[in-house]
Write a protein that holds these residues in place. Structure first.
Motif, PDB file in Angstrom:
ATOM      1  N   LEU A   1     -44.059   0.435  32.298  1.00  0.00           N
ATOM      2  CA  LEU A   1     -43.912  -1.021  32.186  1.00  0.00           C
ATOM      3  C   LEU A   1     -42.969  -1.627  33.232  1.00  0.00           C
ATOM      4  O   LEU A   1     -42.660  -2.809  33.177  1.00  0.00           O
ATOM      5  N   LEU A   2     -42.543  -0.798  34.187  1.00  0.00           N
ATOM      6  CA  LEU A   2     -41.682  -1.354  35.238  1.00  0.00           C
ATOM      7  C   LEU A   2     -42.459  -2.384  36.045  1.00  0.00           C
ATOM      8  O   LEU A   2     -43.635  -2.208  36.343  1.00  0.00           O
ATOM      9  N   GLY A   3     -41.755  -3.457  36.383  1.00  0.00           N
ATOM     10  CA  GLY A   3     -42.394  -4.512  37.180  1.00  0.00           C
ATOM     11  C   GLY A   3     -43.255  -5.459  36.359  1.00  0.00           C
ATOM     12  O   GLY A   3     -43.818  -6.404  36.905  1.00  0.00           O
ATOM     13  N   LYS A   4     -43.362  -5.205  35.055  1.00  0.00           N
ATOM     14  CA  LYS A   4     -44.201  -6.051  34.203  1.00  0.00           C
ATOM     15  C   LYS A   4     -43.394  -7.195  33.593  1.00  0.00           C
ATOM     16  O   LYS A   4     -42.203  -7.081  33.346  1.00  0.00           O
ATOM     17  N   GLY A   5     -44.107  -8.272  33.284  1.00  0.00           N
ATOM     18  CA  GLY A   5     -43.492  -9.417  32.627  1.00  0.00           C
ATOM     19  C   GLY A   5     -43.326  -9.173  31.137  1.00  0.00           C
ATOM     20  O   GLY A   5     -43.913  -8.241  30.561  1.00  0.00           O
ATOM     21  N   ASN A   6     -42.544 -10.040  30.502  1.00  0.00           N
ATOM     22  CA  ASN A   6     -42.213  -9.845  29.088  1.00  0.00           C
ATOM     23  C   ASN A   6     -43.429  -9.930  28.168  1.00  0.00           C
ATOM     24  O   ASN A   6     -43.505  -9.209  27.177  1.00  0.00           O
TER      25      ASN A   6
ATOM     26  N   GLY B   1     -39.839  -4.461  16.681  1.00  0.00           N
ATOM     27  CA  GLY B   1     -38.903  -5.348  17.356  1.00  0.00           C
ATOM     28  C   GLY B   1     -38.781  -4.945  18.816  1.00  0.00           C
ATOM     29  O   GLY B   1     -38.774  -3.745  19.128  1.00  0.00           O
ATOM     30  N   VAL B   2     -38.689  -5.939  19.686  1.00  0.00           N
ATOM     31  CA  VAL B   2     -38.597  -5.638  21.122  1.00  0.00           C
ATOM     32  C   VAL B   2     -37.501  -6.482  21.763  1.00  0.00           C
ATOM     33  O   VAL B   2     -37.430  -7.695  21.536  1.00  0.00           O
ATOM     34  N   ILE B   3     -36.672  -5.810  22.546  1.00  0.00           N
ATOM     35  CA  ILE B   3     -35.654  -6.478  23.381  1.00  0.00           C
ATOM     36  C   ILE B   3     -35.972  -6.047  24.808  1.00  0.00           C
ATOM     37  O   ILE B   3     -36.004  -4.846  25.085  1.00  0.00           O
ATOM     38  N   THR B   4     -36.217  -6.993  25.693  1.00  0.00           N
ATOM     39  CA  THR B   4     -36.767  -6.579  26.994  1.00  0.00           C
ATOM     40  C   THR B   4     -36.292  -7.456  28.142  1.00  0.00           C
ATOM     41  O   THR B   4     -35.782  -8.557  27.934  1.00  0.00           O
ATOM     42  N   ILE B   5     -36.439  -6.927  29.336  1.00  0.00           N
ATOM     43  CA  ILE B   5     -36.191  -7.740  30.538  1.00  0.00           C
ATOM     44  C   ILE B   5     -37.473  -7.819  31.353  1.00  0.00           C
ATOM     45  O   ILE B   5     -38.289  -6.892  31.352  1.00  0.00           O
ATOM     46  N   GLY B   6     -37.625  -8.935  32.056  1.00  0.00           N
ATOM     47  CA  GLY B   6     -38.764  -9.110  32.949  1.00  0.00           C
ATOM     48  C   GLY B   6     -38.387  -8.748  34.379  1.00  0.00           C
ATOM     49  O   GLY B   6     -37.387  -8.069  34.627  1.00  0.00           O
ATOM     50  N   GLN B   7     -39.196  -9.257  35.298  1.00  0.00           N
ATOM     51  CA  GLN B   7     -38.952  -8.926  36.708  1.00  0.00           C
ATOM     52  C   GLN B   7     -37.601  -9.452  37.186  1.00  0.00           C
ATOM     53  O   GLN B   7     -36.927  -8.818  38.004  1.00  0.00           O
ATOM     54  N   ALA B   8     -37.187 -10.612  36.677  1.00  0.00           N
ATOM     55  CA  ALA B   8     -35.907 -11.195  37.129  1.00  0.00           C
ATOM     56  C   ALA B   8     -34.751 -10.243  36.842  1.00  0.00           C
ATOM     57  O   ALA B   8     -33.846 -10.077  37.657  1.00  0.00           O
TER      58      ALA B   8
ATOM     59  N   ALA C   1     -43.994 -23.967  33.561  1.00  0.00           N
ATOM     60  CA  ALA C   1     -42.713 -23.461  34.076  1.00  0.00           C
ATOM     61  C   ALA C   1     -41.991 -22.655  32.999  1.00  0.00           C
ATOM     62  O   ALA C   1     -41.462 -21.573  33.264  1.00  0.00           O
ATOM     63  N   ASP C   2     -41.994 -23.179  31.779  1.00  0.00           N
ATOM     64  CA  ASP C   2     -41.346 -22.469  30.672  1.00  0.00           C
ATOM     65  C   ASP C   2     -42.029 -21.118  30.443  1.00  0.00           C
ATOM     66  O   ASP C   2     -41.369 -20.088  30.257  1.00  0.00           O
ATOM     67  N   ARG C   3     -43.350 -21.139  30.475  1.00  0.00           N
ATOM     68  CA  ARG C   3     -44.125 -19.918  30.279  1.00  0.00           C
ATOM     69  C   ARG C   3     -43.754 -18.860  31.333  1.00  0.00           C
ATOM     70  O   ARG C   3     -43.518 -17.690  31.013  1.00  0.00           O
ATOM     71  N   ILE C   4     -43.693 -19.287  32.591  1.00  0.00           N
ATOM     72  CA  ILE C   4     -43.372 -18.335  33.662  1.00  0.00           C
ATOM     73  C   ILE C   4     -41.963 -17.782  33.477  1.00  0.00           C
ATOM     74  O   ILE C   4     -41.720 -16.579  33.595  1.00  0.00           O
ATOM     75  N   CYS C   5     -41.026 -18.661  33.152  1.00  0.00           N
ATOM     76  CA  CYS C   5     -39.636 -18.211  32.971  1.00  0.00           C
ATOM     77  C   CYS C   5     -39.526 -17.211  31.822  1.00  0.00           C
ATOM     78  O   CYS C   5     -38.819 -16.205  31.930  1.00  0.00           O
ATOM     79  N   ASP C   6     -40.197 -17.510  30.712  1.00  0.00           N
ATOM     80  CA  ASP C   6     -40.195 -16.562  29.593  1.00  0.00           C
ATOM     81  C   ASP C   6     -40.752 -15.219  30.043  1.00  0.00           C
ATOM     82  O   ASP C   6     -40.239 -14.161  29.677  1.00  0.00           O
ATOM     83  N   ASP C   7     -41.814 -15.289  30.816  1.00  0.00           N
ATOM     84  CA  ASP C   7     -42.494 -14.059  31.191  1.00  0.00           C
ATOM     85  C   ASP C   7     -41.670 -13.226  32.171  1.00  0.00           C
ATOM     86  O   ASP C   7     -41.542 -12.011  32.002  1.00  0.00           O
ATOM     87  N   ILE C   8     -41.091 -13.860  33.181  1.00  0.00           N
ATOM     88  CA  ILE C   8     -40.306 -13.086  34.148  1.00  0.00           C
ATOM     89  C   ILE C   8     -38.880 -12.869  33.658  1.00  0.00           C
ATOM     90  O   ILE C   8     -38.128 -12.113  34.257  1.00  0.00           O
TER      91      ILE C   8
END
Lengths: 584, 584
Positions: free
Chosen positions: B132-137, B153-160, B339-346
């Motif tokens: 899942l490296l490089g993947k969005g949330n 339950g998931v705690i995760t980071i995106g590309q940012a 914009a919100d969607r992209i920010c959540d994802d990355i």
């Protein structure tokens, strides 16, 4: 002597008598005093409250050897603290001969317009500038030399300044039309924020600098010059090899920071050393020995040509060659010379830029050792592309942007060409000088490595706090006299030369200063600067080296082992002393 | 209850009893106590000495209404100070039910490898992560939900986060598989620096949270829930319109920062308001009312669909809509939703990113109002291009890189959606909270604008220092309980609700805390955080707003007129008081 004030908000110019308290200050002492008095320490460095101050040294414009340095002061956009950066070139001497003790530039013009200032015996004229916007320093100097004649003095910024980059410098034309720079701390961005592209200085029919006791002055000048010529460093090493004589010396000492400060020796050192460079220069009919201002008896500069014998760069310094060389792991002197040329032209500090590129290499932007990629990055700076803007804002920004933890900076200014673990005295200077990491603020390398002014072990802690303190005090005084820092090599070893320097100042101004007074002058400069930084929000925590210097550096496997308390001793006593303002 | 420690240097996991001093701490009180005790304040935030701490609140995992917030703490790569950021989602409740008081992640793995952590009743497993490296949330949550079941339950980071950007957040899966975030301060970069892409939490067969006095607890929970449902804000405004009800209110008040804080009213406000959004959501068959964690009785969230009725984003907050809307001068709600969607994802903070884009607009990177250009910039962040990295490192970096002086940050963190000149109480909070500019740290907007918890004029200075102080203390306590900050609207107006909150904690832990004890808890959290920041090098000079807030803001032509001394009064008394550690 007078102080000229240019208000860029309304484009007005005024002239003031020199207040009593500043009468016997010059260079750094004067720029720091003015900035400390007139600039709100919490202001935005690129905003209307910052001021940009130019001041020739106390001895500038006279025949005193090596006295042609000009100090530039402001709140730094790189460090957020007070900044003095000084440069060779002809401007200091011309300003002094015009009777100008300092030019203070304040306010900001409306609407992002640019201007130039023309300084001559009639005063300062402010004119709107359009023609040379976006141009590099070489073209600016070329155009202005054609317009005003070869002798015109020029102070200018390149594209880096116009982009308001935190590593942008201010360049000063030298007697040969080449470029000298007040390199560190982003003062070029401050000049741009004031809407000034360049300043021309014409000293035709200037009154010249009055000397109270001319006979005594001439005698002291002779003694001083002779001492400089006699000392092995200022009389032999620097004239022949330039500052780049240091590559082999630091490599031998294991203190040549290599591959972003991973190692203290560089396998490619011999390819970029001063000795190799000397042979190349001679072979290509360049000039191994060259001066940056009239009256210099050291002439550590040189003209470096390409394989076809065409001029590439002048003033090709050790720190630049180390930066685009060892720290970026590049061993091709021709590439490094091109890098220096580009930096001079776009007006950006070579140390900050080279270390920023090393940090970018660390962050995977390009591989270590990629010389052509390094030149491409410099061209990105010239273009003002996003990548160029990252690098052009220095090592700390580059490190943050690329998530790098190995970022060699103090107070957000890049650490220069001497590893603090293997040359501990200079590490103490990096940590504690109010300027941010700056080797010129207290060049402990002298006693640590060159055995000048005594011997202090570079690998042990003992004696290095005291060494750095004493050198920082002496340097503040030398920077105020307008003297090239390299005279310190001679001053430290030759008491007669030191006395001659004091005699020069006394003879010029009709004073009776002693060595103690010079010491007090240096201290007062430092206290002024430290107080400004404190009011700007600096604390002792800013007087520390980055975490990664706890790693061992080969070949000596030295680590940075000074405690905070030990570093705090550098200025503890000085700050407690009664503030001595002006020695008269 | 226990504390789990994961050492990423050797991939070991250990479990510790909760020390007496931390026994009655949770959420922010616990993360800040752990960070203050175990992290060197001068360390590099992305280096091996920083620690990342997850802690459910004191009430998390119980049936107490709105108690599902999880605090995340560390030294912030954005501010350089201590940071607590909290989030909804299901992780806090699952961790609490597993008997986990906190997870402390320390050290760094060798060689840049990534791992995931799996937390269940058997403990914590560390496994290398590649897939899942490089993947969005969204993809991370989708893949993990398929692998472990929808309830995981998931705690995760995106590309940012992977790019170690200073604005990267940590995202938490909510009950619907959507994304909630511990948004501010760059904690996603810290998670990346520890080599962790995501944490899965499976509470199957978890022991659950013990309640000492179940009867009393249930009664208090009922009282608390009823009070939340009765209050006009938590019972009506927020459920119907979400937080975006504030666009029209702040616009009316002249405190909606527009075009990089040039104006307090936005001509396009009506197009992006909560009322307009409600109609769009209903029209497109989205969900106007939606919860971010089980047990929430406010349900301020919503599901926003595109014109075709397809899901775009959830948890579409006022601050996000203001950010990509008014401050960037964009009035298209569909673009803002993307914009919100992209920010959540990355995985990047919408406030920091939107303000960074406004600063980039100021710097000429794109024009104000260029919605499509704004979305392109967000895609640059996803790509990790140089421009994307600039923006992704926040407003302060973007400002420096583009030489902009109009940079709305405090402690290098972007100022959110309430103009400090027209809503002075929130300005006091921005300036003084140890978190850097953060409206949630002491939401003076309540009394300034919403007339909740009293009335204090938003345009006069009087009362605002006290207001901010009291709210900062109360907030620190609420953040420690794991309660959603919005319960404060009810607590401030309804003493019975406030007592019910205390009763909940007392009933769960068998304590006899009073309102004073809650107050002391809040104070002790603040003192702990202030001391950390001081040791990190912060001074009172960091408790100031940027220079440009001296400009008048229309329509009220209000200016920021607090002196440094006035701002220093916020914490002067608290810092002098004897430190009260744990109320028992």
């Amino acid at each position: 002597m007078k102080i000229c004030r240019v208000n860029m908000a309304n484009l007005s110019v005024s002239t003031e008598d020199v207040p009593e308290e500043w009468k016997y200050l010059g260079g750094r002492a004067l720029t720091s005093a003015i900035v400390a008095k007139e600039v709100d320490p919490t202001c935005h460095p690129l905003g209307k409250r910052n001021k940009l101050v130019f001041a020739p040294g106390l001895l500038s414009g006279t025949t005193a050897p090596n006295s042609g340095r000009m100090s530039v002061g402001a709140k730094s956009p790189l460090t957020g603290g007070i900044k003095e950066s000084n440069s060779g070139g002809t401007a200091a001497q011309k300003l002094a001969r015009l009777g100008i003790k300092a030019i203070i530039i304040e306010g900001m013009p409306e609407g992002g317009k640019y201007y130039n200032l023309h300084v001559d015996k009639n005063g300062i004229k402010v004119q709107e500038e359009k023609e040379l916007l976006g141009k590099g320093n070489y073209e600016v100097i070329d155009v202005l030399s054609k317009k005003y004649g070869e002798k015109i003095g020029v102070i200018t910024i390149g594209q880096a300044g116009e982009y308001r980059m935190s590593a942008a410098n201010i360049s000063v034309k030298d007697p040969h039309g080449n470029i000298r720079s007040a390199g560190r701390g982003g003062l070029g961005a401050v000049m741009a924020s004031k809407g000034i592209k360049y300043i021309t200085v014409d000293d035709t029919d200037a009154p010249g600098v009055p000397i109270v006791n001319l006979e005594k002055f001439r005698e002291a000048a002779r003694t001083f010059a002779a001492a400089l010529r006699e000392h092995p460093i200022t009389g032999e090493g620097l004239p022949k090899y330039g500052t780049n004589v240091l590559i082999n010396i630091l490599n031998e000492a294991g203190g040549l920071p290599t591959k972003n400060f991973r190692m203290g020796r560089f396998a490619g050192a011999n390819k970029i050393s001063g000795e190799t460079m000397y042979d190349i220069i001679v072979d290509r009919k360049g000039k191994p020995t060259h001066n940056c201002h009239a009256g210099c008896v050291i002439s550590c500069s040189q003209v470096y040509n390409d394989k076809e014998g065409n001029y590439v760069t002048a003033g090709f310094e050790y720190e630049t060659i180390w930066g685009f060389g060892a720290v970026c792991y590049v061993n091709d002197l021709d590439i490094i010379a091109q890098a220096d040329r580009i930096c001079d032209d776009i007006g950006i500090d070579t140390i900050e830029t080279a270390v920023a590129i090393a940090v970018a290499m660390e962050g995977g932007v390009l591989p270590f050792g990629d010389g052509p990629g390094m030149l491409d990055l410099l061209r990105e700076i010239e273009k003002g592309s996003p990548l160029g803007r990252i690098i052009g804002n220095g090592a700390a920004v580059t490190g943050q942007v690329y998530g790098v933890t190995r970022v060699p900076v103090v107070k957000r200014q890049a650490i220069p060409a001497y590893d603090p673990r293997a040359v501990k005295g200079i590490g103490v200077t990096y940590a504690t000088t109010p300027m941010g990491a700056d080797h010129t603020a207290g060049y402990s390398v002298a006693a640590n490595i060159l055995k000048v002014g005594g011997e202090v072990s570079p690998l042990a802690k003992e004696g290095n706090v005291e060494l750095s303190r004493n050198l920082q005090i002496a340097t503040a005084a030398i920077d105020s006299a307008g003297l090239c820092l390299f005279v310190a090599f001679t001053l430290l070893d030759n008491p007669d030369a030191f006395q001659a320097m004091i005699d020069l100042i006394n003879a010029q101004y009709g004073l009776n200063m002693t060595a103690n007074d010079i010491n007090d002058l240096g201290k007062s400069v430092l206290v002024t600067e430290l107080e400004f930084n404190k009011a700007a929000g600096f604390t002792r925590q800013d007087d520390r080296l980055p975490e990664f210097f706890e790693e061992e550096i080969p070949p000596h496997n030295a680590v940075w082992d000074f405690t905070g308390e030990e570093l705090d001793e550098v200025f503890e006593e000085i700050e407690k002393e009664e503030k001595v303002l002006v020695p008269v």
